[in-house]
Design a protein around this motif. Structure first.
Motif, mmCIF file in Angstrom:
data_model
loop_
_atom_site.group_PDB
_atom_site.id
_atom_site.type_symbol
_atom_site.label_atom_id
_atom_site.label_comp_id
_atom_site.label_asym_id
_atom_site.label_seq_id
_atom_site.Cartn_x
_atom_site.Cartn_y
_atom_site.Cartn_z
ATOM 1 N N VAL A 72 0.838 -1.206 0.000
ATOM 2 C CA VAL A 72 0.000 0.000 0.000
ATOM 3 C C VAL A 72 0.871 1.253 0.000
ATOM 4 N N VAL A 73 1.928 1.248 0.799
ATOM 5 C CA VAL A 73 2.836 2.402 0.841
ATOM 6 C C VAL A 73 3.493 2.611 -0.525
ATOM 7 N N THR A 74 3.893 1.520 -1.189
ATOM 8 C CA THR A 74 4.489 1.625 -2.522
ATOM 9 C C THR A 74 3.510 2.247 -3.507
ATOM 10 N N LEU A 75 2.251 1.829 -3.453
ATOM 11 C CA LEU A 75 1.246 2.401 -4.350
ATOM 12 C C LEU A 75 1.015 3.880 -4.042
ATOM 13 N N GLU A 76 1.007 4.236 -2.756
ATOM 14 C CA GLU A 76 0.843 5.642 -2.394
ATOM 15 C C GLU A 76 2.004 6.484 -2.936
ATOM 16 N N LEU A 77 3.226 5.993 -2.768
ATOM 17 C CA LEU A 77 4.387 6.720 -3.278
ATOM 18 C C LEU A 77 4.314 6.875 -4.793
ATOM 19 N N THR A 223 5.223 5.620 -15.269
ATOM 20 C CA THR A 223 4.467 5.164 -14.092
ATOM 21 C C THR A 223 4.944 3.793 -13.640
ATOM 22 N N ILE A 224 5.134 2.886 -14.601
ATOM 23 C CA ILE A 224 5.641 1.561 -14.258
ATOM 24 C C ILE A 224 7.053 1.660 -13.684
ATOM 25 N N SER A 225 7.859 2.529 -14.288
ATOM 26 C CA SER A 225 9.212 2.723 -13.767
ATOM 27 C C SER A 225 9.190 3.317 -12.360
ATOM 28 N N MET A 226 8.254 4.229 -12.102
ATOM 29 C CA MET A 226 8.146 4.825 -10.771
ATOM 30 C C MET A 226 7.799 3.782 -9.725
ATOM 31 N N LEU A 227 6.935 2.833 -10.086
ATOM 32 C CA LEU A 227 6.578 1.773 -9.147
ATOM 33 C C LEU A 227 7.824 1.033 -8.677
ATOM 34 N N LYS A 228 8.729 0.746 -9.596
ATOM 35 C CA LYS A 228 9.945 0.019 -9.232
ATOM 36 C C LYS A 228 10.995 0.930 -8.618
ATOM 37 N N THR A 229 11.033 2.187 -9.065
ATOM 38 C CA THR A 229 12.000 3.127 -8.488
ATOM 39 C C THR A 229 11.695 3.425 -7.031
ATOM 40 N N SER A 230 10.422 3.287 -6.646
ATOM 41 C CA SER A 230 10.063 3.540 -5.249
ATOM 42 C C SER A 230 10.785 2.605 -4.290
#
Length: 322
Positions: A72-77, A223-230
């Motif tokens: 959930v925190v990853t999705l929020e970030l 957006t996909i890259s941001m998910l992993k960069t988080s």
């Protein structure tokens, strides 16, 4: 009589054989497909039969409350950082295309700085910002300050993560949006100006709607890259998905299974985002060839139900003519 003899002379003595359709043989293609299936099957067998993967531990912690909280925190970030990046990126792109040299230069410096330094370094700087500015004062530049606060109370690990990810993403989104805006023909901007539309009205009503076809695909990739960069937020000890898995395997020493849990959740969310990106591109690509692409379900149905060989027509040798 003479005309009849002439017609017979022009007519072939025998009719050519009928054209036969000969299927094209793709031996190399089938051999390559067989090798891919063989390698894939061997990898799956190795992963299933190797007890060191700890699939029982994966199943035990896959829906763990700590893992789900980290997800959930990853999705929020991801959502908040992308929102900051998109909004600020549009502003920077408009500034970059402005005829005002101060606005254009300021945007260029921002993009140059945030694209030129690693996002990991930026996260660390924001996390330790209190070493540079122990107190943060907000007010009129070169004038009185109205808000005074301790830097550690304002720049929490969550805020450091949002600022590091969002401000860095804005630099990349600025270039994406600028490229999309430049893809629109200048004649449309000139036509809008001749109708008395202001610059911002032209951007909002004419340029940006048409530029969306160019902006959407790379934005989905970002957006996909941001998910992993988080996952880099783990370096500042903020409990997103990867750091949650690290905290668990630091206690039970089951490193590989917990990393597999985190990887599986990243794959699941990335797949969902990829499907959403496909349909969003399809929506904005209406009226073009991109909008006619098959959906993943249609493509899967076609691949499963139609195994037909491509055919070519090879004419037979024709008979002799008189």
């Amino acid at each position: 009589m003479a005309s009849t003899e002439t017609a017979e002379a022009l007519t072939p003595a025998g009719r050519p054989d009928e054209i036969k359709a000969v299927p094209v043989r793709h031996r190399g293609r089938w051999i390559a497909a067989g090798l891919v299936l063989l390698v894939g099957a061997s990898l799956i067998r190795s992963a299933v039969t190797n007890s060191r993967f700890g699939w029982d531990v994966v199943g035990q912690f896959f829906f763990s409350s700590r893992i789900l909280h980290g997800l959930v925190v990853t999705l929020e970030l991801t959502v908040i950082s992308m929102a900051i990046g998109i909004v600020l990126g549009v502003v920077l792109a408009v500034m970059r295309l402005s005829p005002n040299p101060v606005l254009s230069g300021g945007s260029w410096i921002y993009v140059w700085f945030f694209r030129g330094t690693p996002v990991l370094v930026q996260l660390l700087f924001w996390n330790f910002i209190s070493a540079l500015y122990p107190r943060i004062d907000l007010g009129i530049p070169f004038g009185p300050s109205f808000i005074h606060a301790n830097a550690n109370s304002i720049i929490t690990p969550f805020m450091a993560a949002i600022l590091g990810l969002g401000l860095n993403e804005a630099a990349y989104m600025a270039e994406i949006v600028r490229g999309g805006m430049l893809s629109v023909e200048e004649g449309q901007t000139d036509a809008a100006s001749s109708l008395g539309m202001r610059r911002l009205q032209t951007l909002r009503r004419i340029v940006l709607p048409q530029a969306m076809r160019v902006i959407i695909p790379p934005t989905g990739n970002e957006t996909i890259s941001m998910l992993k960069t988080s996952s880099l937020v783990s370096v500042i000890a903020y409990a997103e998905l990867l750091y949650s898995a690290q905290l668990i395997y630091a206690a039970n020493y089951r490193t590989i299974p917990l990393l597999i849990v985190a990887s599986l959740w990243y794959l699941i969310v990335t797949t969902v985002l990829s499907v959403g990106q496909f349909y969003l591109e399809r929506h904005y690509g209406r009226g073009t060839a991109a909008g006619l692409r098959e959906t993943p379900l249609q493509r899967l149905r076609r691949n499963l139900l139609s195994f037909r060989h491509a055919e070519v027509e090879v004419p037979a040798a024709s008979g002799d003519r008189r």
